[in-house]
Design an enzyme around this catalytic site. Structure first.
Site, PDB file in Angstrom:
ATOM      1  N   GLU A 271       1.275  16.427   6.604  1.00  0.00           N
ATOM      2  CA  GLU A 271       0.758  17.608   7.289  1.00  0.00           C
ATOM      3  C   GLU A 271       1.707  18.101   8.368  1.00  0.00           C
ATOM      4  O   GLU A 271       1.733  19.284   8.698  1.00  0.00           O
ATOM      5  CB  GLU A 271      -0.613  17.283   7.894  1.00  0.00           C
ATOM      6  CG  GLU A 271      -1.442  18.505   8.190  1.00  0.00           C
ATOM      7  CD  GLU A 271      -2.885  18.182   8.487  1.00  0.00           C
ATOM      8  OE1 GLU A 271      -3.699  19.117   8.533  1.00  0.00           O
ATOM      9  OE2 GLU A 271      -3.219  16.982   8.669  1.00  0.00           O
ATOM     10  N   HIS A 292       3.353  -5.451  -9.091  1.00  0.00           N
ATOM     11  CA  HIS A 292       2.983  -5.630 -10.493  1.00  0.00           C
ATOM     12  C   HIS A 292       2.635  -4.307 -11.165  1.00  0.00           C
ATOM     13  O   HIS A 292       2.107  -4.308 -12.274  1.00  0.00           O
ATOM     14  CB  HIS A 292       1.805  -6.608 -10.589  1.00  0.00           C
ATOM     15  CG  HIS A 292       2.137  -7.965 -10.081  1.00  0.00           C
ATOM     16  ND1 HIS A 292       2.647  -8.964 -10.876  1.00  0.00           N
ATOM     17  CD2 HIS A 292       2.071  -8.495  -8.830  1.00  0.00           C
ATOM     18  CE1 HIS A 292       2.861 -10.042 -10.149  1.00  0.00           C
ATOM     19  NE2 HIS A 292       2.515  -9.784  -8.910  1.00  0.00           N
ATOM     20  N   LYS A 403      -9.156  25.880   3.708  1.00  0.00           N
ATOM     21  CA  LYS A 403     -10.464  25.844   4.359  1.00  0.00           C
ATOM     22  C   LYS A 403     -11.136  27.215   4.315  1.00  0.00           C
ATOM     23  O   LYS A 403     -12.336  27.339   4.069  1.00  0.00           O
ATOM     24  CB  LYS A 403     -10.312  25.397   5.813  1.00  0.00           C
ATOM     25  CG  LYS A 403      -9.953  23.937   6.011  1.00  0.00           C
ATOM     26  CD  LYS A 403      -9.847  23.633   7.498  1.00  0.00           C
ATOM     27  CE  LYS A 403      -9.463  22.193   7.750  1.00  0.00           C
ATOM     28  NZ  LYS A 403      -9.326  21.916   9.209  1.00  0.00           N
TER      29      LYS A 403
END
Length: 427
Positions: A271, A292, A403
Site C-alpha cells: 500500500e 516443501h 471503496k
C-alpha cells in the site's frame, strides 16, 4: 534488528547489487534521511508515525482497557492497518487469553466465530478512524446484535478506538464507552505502535511498554547511512533490487508466531510503495513449511524475486526423543530448534547457490521488545524506500477508488459499464 545483505550482493546473486553501487546509493540515503527527519520534526502526515515510540501514551492505553481486564478473549473488529498490527503482536507474543480479528466480510466466518465465542468473557474492540469504514461498521453491527441476542450488555464489554469525530465517537459518548484516539497523521498501516495496535495486546497482558521501548531503540539507531542503520540497509536494498528485476519480495519468517508479521509487512509495503508502476509484490511464506512447496519455484524458477528470511537467535526449544527408527540417526541429540535452524540455513544457502538474492533479518528473540523494534524498523525501511522511489508513501488512491465503487454499488448504482465480463459456466 540486524540485517545481513551478503547474499544480495552481485558477487553472489543475479540480480544483485555491487558494493560500489551501495556506496553511491548511500549518498541518496543520507539525503532521504534528512527529509525524513524534517518530516518527523514537523509532524507531517505519515512521517508522524516514526515519532510514535516517543509519543504513544501507554498509561492512557492501560487506563482505557482497565474495565475489560477480566476478559478472557478479545475480538477486534477492524480492517487492514486497524487489525494487522494488533494481530502481529497478539499472535507472536504470550498472552493471558485469546485474540480474534474480524477483518473481512465473510458471512460464514463471522457466523462461525460468533457461535464459538463466549461473549460474556469477550472484550469487543472496534477500530475505525472515520467511524464509517463499511466493512468494520457492518461487522460491528452484526457483533453488537449477537451480544444483545445473548443477553450480554455490549456497552460493558466494548472499547472504541477512533478519530476525534464521527459515528463511533458519537456512539462512545452516548453509551459512556472507553475510547482511545487514533493518532493524528498516522496512516493505518503505520499504526501498529499506537493505540490501534497496542490496545488488544494490553487487554491480554502483553508488556506494551517493552514493545514501545524496543521501537524507541530502533528509532534512536537511525542515522544517515545504510551501513549504520539496519532499517535503511533493508529499505535501500529492496529499492535497488526492484530496479534490477526483483519484482517480488518473499517474506519468510522461520517462526510460526511471526506468520502474521508477514501479512502485516505485505500491507505496509504494497500500500505504501505500489504506485506509478513501482514497488515489489510482497509474497507471504513460512519456514520450514514452504520449503516443501514454494522453494521449488524460488530455487528453480525465474530469478525475479528477493527472499527475506526473518529469524530469532534465541527462544524456547524442545528436545527430539531418541528413536529406534532406521535412518534417523542424524536427529540423535538434536532439538526441534536445531532442526528448524538447520533447515533455515540450508534454504538460505540453497538460494545463494542458484544466485537468488536473499536477506537475513534477525532479532534476538520473539518477545515484546524485539518485535517492537522489528515493526518500527520495517516502517522506517518502507519510508526510506518511498523516498528513493520518489512516490507518495503515505497515500493509497487505488484503495480509495475501490471503496467508492463498492459504496456506489451497495447504494444501487449500475455496474461499471466500461468493464467487459466473460463468464464461463459448467453445462
Amino acid at each position: 534488528m540486524d540485517i545481513d545483505i551478503g547474499n544480495a550482493l552481485d558477487a553472489v546473486a543475479a540480480p544483485g547489487v555491487s558494493r560500489d553501487y551501495l556506496d553511491r546509493l548511500d549518498e541518496r540515503v543520507a539525503d532521504a534521511h534528512e527529509r525524513i527527519e524534517r518530516g518527523m520534526a514537523d509532524d507531517e502526515f505519515g512521517y508522524a508515525a516514526l515519532n510514535l515510540p516517543a509519543r504513544v501514551d501507554t498509561a492512557a492505553i492501560r487506563d482505557a482497557v482497565a474495565p475489560l481486564a477480566d476478559a478472557e478473549t478479545v475480538l477486534t473488529v477492524g480492517i487492514g492497518g486497524s487489525a494487522l498490527g494488533a494481530a502481529t503482536l497478539t499472535d507472536a507474543l504470550d498472552t493471558d487469553g485469546d485474540a480474534y480479528y474480524l477483518d473481512n466480510v465473510d458471512p460464514a466466518q463471522v457466523s462461525t466465530l460468533l457461535d464459538d465465542l463466549d461473549l460474556e468473557s469477550t472484550a469487543l474492540n472496534v477500530v475505525s478512524r472515520s467511524g464509517t469504514t463499511a466493512e468494520t461498521l457492518a461487522n460491528f453491527l452484526v457483533v453488537r446484535e449477537a451480544y444483545e441476542e445473548r443477553g450480554v450488555d455490549w456497552t460493558e464489554r466494548t472499547l472504541v478506538t477512533t478519530g476525534e469525530s464521527g459515528n463511533l465517537r458519537d456512539l462512545a459518548a452516548e453509551h459512556d464507552l472507553p475510547v482511545l484516539p487514533v493518532p493524528d497523521g498516522v496512516p493505518g498501516r503505520f499504526s501498529a505502535l499506537s493505540t490501534v495496535g497496542l490496545a488488544p495486546a494490553a487487554i491480554l497482558g502483553v508488556d506494551i511498554e517493552a514493545a514501545v521501548d524496543g521501537a524507541r531503540r530502533e528509532r534512536d539507531a537511525l542515522t544517515g547511512s545504510l551501513y549504520e542503520t539496519p532499517a535503511y540497509a533493508y529499505g535501500a536494498l529492496t529499492y535497488a533490487l526492484a530496479a534490477r528485476g526483483a519484482n517480488a519480495n518473499v517474506v519468510m519468517p522461520y517462526h510460526e508466531s511471526l506468520e502474521t508479521y508477514a501479512e502485516w509487512y505485505a500491507q505496509l509495503s504494497a500500500e505504501s510503495l505500489g504506485k506509478e508502476g513501482l514497488g515489489q509484490t510482497p509474497v507471504r511464506a513460512l519456514g520450514a513449511t514452504d520449503q516443501h512447496s514454494q522453494l521449488q519455484l524460488y530455487r528453480a524458477g525465474p530469478n525475479d524475486k528477493l527472499v527475506t528470511f526473518v529469524h530469532a537467535r534465541d527462544g524456547p526449544d524442545v528436545d527430539i526423543p531418541e528413536t529406534e527408527l532406521a535412518g534417523l540417526d542424524y536427529l540423535a541429540g538434536a532439538s526441534l530448534g536445531d532442526l528448524r535452524d538447520a533447515e533455515f540455513e540450508a534454504t538460505e544457502a540453497s538460494l545463494a547457490d542458484v544466485g537468488l538474492p536473499n536477506v537475513r533479518v534477525e532479532i534476538e528473540r520473539v518477545d515484546a521488545a524485539s518485535l517492537g523494534g522489528l515493526l518500527y524498523g520495517m516502517e522506517a525501511a518502507t519510508v526510506l524506500a518511498g523516498e528513493l522511489y520518489g512516490v507518495e508513501t503515505f497515500t493509497q488512491p487505488a484503495v480509495e477508488w475501490g471503496k467508492e465503487v463498492a459504496r456506489d454499488l451497495l447504494g444501487g448504482a449500475e455496474a461499471l459499464d466500461e468493464k467487459e465480463t466473460l463468464r464461463v459456466t459448467r453445462e
